[in-house]
Scaffold this motif. Structure first.
Motif, short mmCIF file in Angstrom:
data_model
loop_
_atom_site.label_atom_id
_atom_site.label_comp_id
_atom_site.label_asym_id
_atom_site.label_seq_id
_atom_site.Cartn_x
_atom_site.Cartn_y
_atom_site.Cartn_z
N ARG A 1 15.35 62.11 13.36
CA ARG A 1 15.67 61.65 12.01
C ARG A 1 14.95 60.32 11.78
N HIS A 2 14.47 60.12 10.58
CA HIS A 2 13.90 58.84 10.18
C HIS A 2 14.97 58.04 9.45
N GLY A 3 15.01 56.74 9.70
CA GLY A 3 15.98 55.90 9.03
C GLY A 3 15.57 54.45 9.05
N THR A 4 16.06 53.68 8.09
CA THR A 4 15.65 52.28 7.97
C THR A 4 16.81 51.30 8.16
N ASP A 5 18.05 51.76 8.08
CA ASP A 5 19.18 50.85 8.20
C ASP A 5 19.69 50.72 9.63
N ILE A 6 19.69 51.81 10.36
CA ILE A 6 20.25 51.83 11.71
C ILE A 6 19.49 52.84 12.54
N THR A 7 19.42 52.62 13.85
CA THR A 7 18.78 53.59 14.75
C THR A 7 19.77 53.98 15.83
N VAL A 8 19.89 55.29 16.08
CA VAL A 8 20.71 55.81 17.16
C VAL A 8 19.77 56.44 18.18
N ALA A 9 19.84 55.97 19.42
CA ALA A 9 19.04 56.52 20.52
C ALA A 9 19.98 57.24 21.46
N ALA A 10 19.76 58.53 21.65
CA ALA A 10 20.70 59.35 22.41
C ALA A 10 20.01 60.07 23.55
N CYS A 11 20.79 60.32 24.59
CA CYS A 11 20.27 60.92 25.82
C CYS A 11 21.25 61.98 26.30
N GLY A 12 20.80 63.24 26.37
CA GLY A 12 21.67 64.31 26.86
C GLY A 12 22.21 65.18 25.74
N PRO A 13 22.71 66.39 26.06
CA PRO A 13 23.08 67.38 25.04
C PRO A 13 24.10 66.91 24.01
N TYR A 14 25.33 66.62 24.41
CA TYR A 14 26.36 66.26 23.44
C TYR A 14 26.12 64.90 22.80
N PRO A 15 25.57 63.92 23.51
CA PRO A 15 25.22 62.67 22.83
C PRO A 15 24.21 62.85 21.70
N VAL A 16 23.18 63.68 21.90
CA VAL A 16 22.20 63.89 20.84
C VAL A 16 22.84 64.61 19.66
N LEU A 17 23.66 65.61 19.94
CA LEU A 17 24.34 66.32 18.85
C LEU A 17 25.27 65.39 18.08
N ALA A 18 25.98 64.53 18.79
CA ALA A 18 26.86 63.57 18.12
C ALA A 18 26.05 62.60 17.26
N ALA A 19 24.90 62.18 17.77
CA ALA A 19 24.04 61.27 17.01
C ALA A 19 23.56 61.91 15.72
N LEU A 20 23.17 63.18 15.80
CA LEU A 20 22.71 63.88 14.60
C LEU A 20 23.83 64.06 13.59
N ALA A 21 25.02 64.39 14.07
CA ALA A 21 26.16 64.55 13.16
C ALA A 21 26.51 63.22 12.48
N ALA A 22 26.45 62.14 13.26
CA ALA A 22 26.73 60.82 12.68
C ALA A 22 25.68 60.45 11.65
N ALA A 23 24.41 60.76 11.94
CA ALA A 23 23.33 60.44 11.00
C ALA A 23 23.52 61.17 9.69
N ASP A 24 23.93 62.43 9.75
CA ASP A 24 24.17 63.19 8.52
C ASP A 24 25.32 62.56 7.72
N GLU A 25 26.39 62.19 8.42
CA GLU A 25 27.54 61.58 7.75
C GLU A 25 27.16 60.25 7.11
N LEU A 26 26.41 59.44 7.85
CA LEU A 26 26.03 58.12 7.34
C LEU A 26 25.05 58.22 6.18
N SER A 27 24.11 59.15 6.30
CA SER A 27 23.13 59.32 5.23
C SER A 27 23.80 59.71 3.92
N ALA A 28 24.87 60.52 4.04
CA ALA A 28 25.62 60.91 2.85
C ALA A 28 26.29 59.71 2.19
N GLU A 29 26.49 58.64 2.96
CA GLU A 29 27.09 57.42 2.44
C GLU A 29 26.04 56.41 2.00
#
Length: 331
Positions: free
Chosen positions: A200-228
């Motif tokens: 994901r590209h973003g300018t306000d915050i960056t999430v760096a994730a490592c491993g299966p569930y951490p990456v999935l959680a990061a993507l879900a958070a990015a979608d939630e935050l982008s909606a805000e």
């Protein structure tokens, strides 16, 4: 190895339409495919059961089960590597990073030998077996060893791509895998060892994730935050060592915040590696989402234990909101 950020176009995930597979099953199939045709490869097992019923064909005599003897496993692998072979050693992450560590350090890493340590049951993927079999210290241990490359695939397709690339490296590799199938990641740029994958590209915050569930959680958070209205970038950092410091530094503005996410104890793991690197490159704040500094006291499935440990989209999003607006009290 290059650590520049990748700019390649997204490519489809070849496993996306199929049922998810575990990383260790994908690894097993790669070994079964390659062992017959490559005389350098020797598969050393420790009664893992992973290769039960596997037909190695003409490579059968290069599959050796040493029994439950992890320290011996690493010593034998080092000896074979000194004689021109490329051993593939198979054990659980907890045993590779603790029980066998002396041999990994002195026999393999010290001599910069081409041993591939295939470590399964990492993190809390062996959650039903309790703390003796949890691998929550391995990234901290392995990333400190000179000469060691540390790789953490996040799904089946990543396991296939990254392990085949790891076979081309001249020195030792620690390859961290889980136990059961985890969901496939969405399509992204092609994976390249040593280069973070921008999902994901973003300018306000960056999430760096490592491993299966951490990456999935990061993507879900990015979608939630982008909606805000909070523009959130996500980096899938599959290579913990060497760390793609260039991509990390480029993804965050000076004075900004990076949130790291990992299935590992908070101390000295992936998040610590990111913090160490960025403090030398750019003034940023690093917030770490990881397993608490405590032994996991309950049994359960991997996803349950990861979320119980606070590795969730909700936790990531709360950190992000407070970073963008410090007056918020979400935490």
């Amino acid at each position: 190895m290059s650590t520049a950020a990748t700019t390649a176009e997204p490519t489809p995930n070849p496993t996306a339409a199929a049922e998810p597979r575990s990383s260790r099953e994908v690894y097993r199939d790669i070994v079964a495919e390659l062992l017959p045709g490559d005389e350098r490869l020797i598969c050393l097992d420790t009664d893992t059961g992973l290769f039960t019923g596997v037909d190695f064909g003409t490579g059968q005599d290069r599959y050796l089960n040493l029994g439950i003897a992890e320290h011996t496993l690493m010593g034998a692998a080092a000896g074979l590597a000194r004689e021109g072979r490329m051993p593939l050693v198979n054990t659980m992450a907890a045993f590779a990073a603790s029980r066998a560590l002396e041999a990994v350090k002195l026999d393999i890493a010290l001599n910069d030998l081409p041993v591939r340590i295939a470590a399964t049951h990492s993190g809390v993927s062996a959650g039903h077996l309790g703390p003796t079999h949890h691998g929550l210290e391995d990234l901290a241990v392995m990333r400190t060893l000179p000469n060691m490359t540390v790789v953490v695939p996040a799904d089946a397709a990543g396991t296939d791509t990254l392990f085949r690339q790891a076979l081309t490296l001249p020195g030792p590799v620690y390859f961290r895998m889980g136990r059961n199938a985890t969901p496939d990641l969405p399509a992204g740029p092609p994976l390249e060892l040593g280069r973070a994958q921008r999902l994901r590209h973003g300018t306000d915050i960056t999430v760096a994730a490592c491993g299966p569930y951490p990456v999935l959680a990061a993507l879900a958070a990015a979608d939630e935050l982008s909606a805000e209205g909070i523009s959130t970038g996500v980096l899938h950092v599959h290579t913990v060592k060497p760390l793609d410091t260039a991509a990390l530094a480029a993804a965050v503005r000076p004075g900004g915040t990076v949130i790291t996410v990992e299935e590992h104890w908070r101390t000295a793991g992936f998040g610590s590696a990111v913090a160490e690197a960025l403090t030398e490159l750019v003034p940023v704040r690093v917030r770490r989402v990881a397993m608490p500094d405590a032994f996991v006291s309950v049994a359960g499935g991997q996803r349950y234990l990861v979320e119980r440990g606070g590795i969730t989209a909700r936790a990531i999003a709360a950190y992000a909101r407070s970073a963008v607006d410090p007056t918020r009290k979400d935490l």
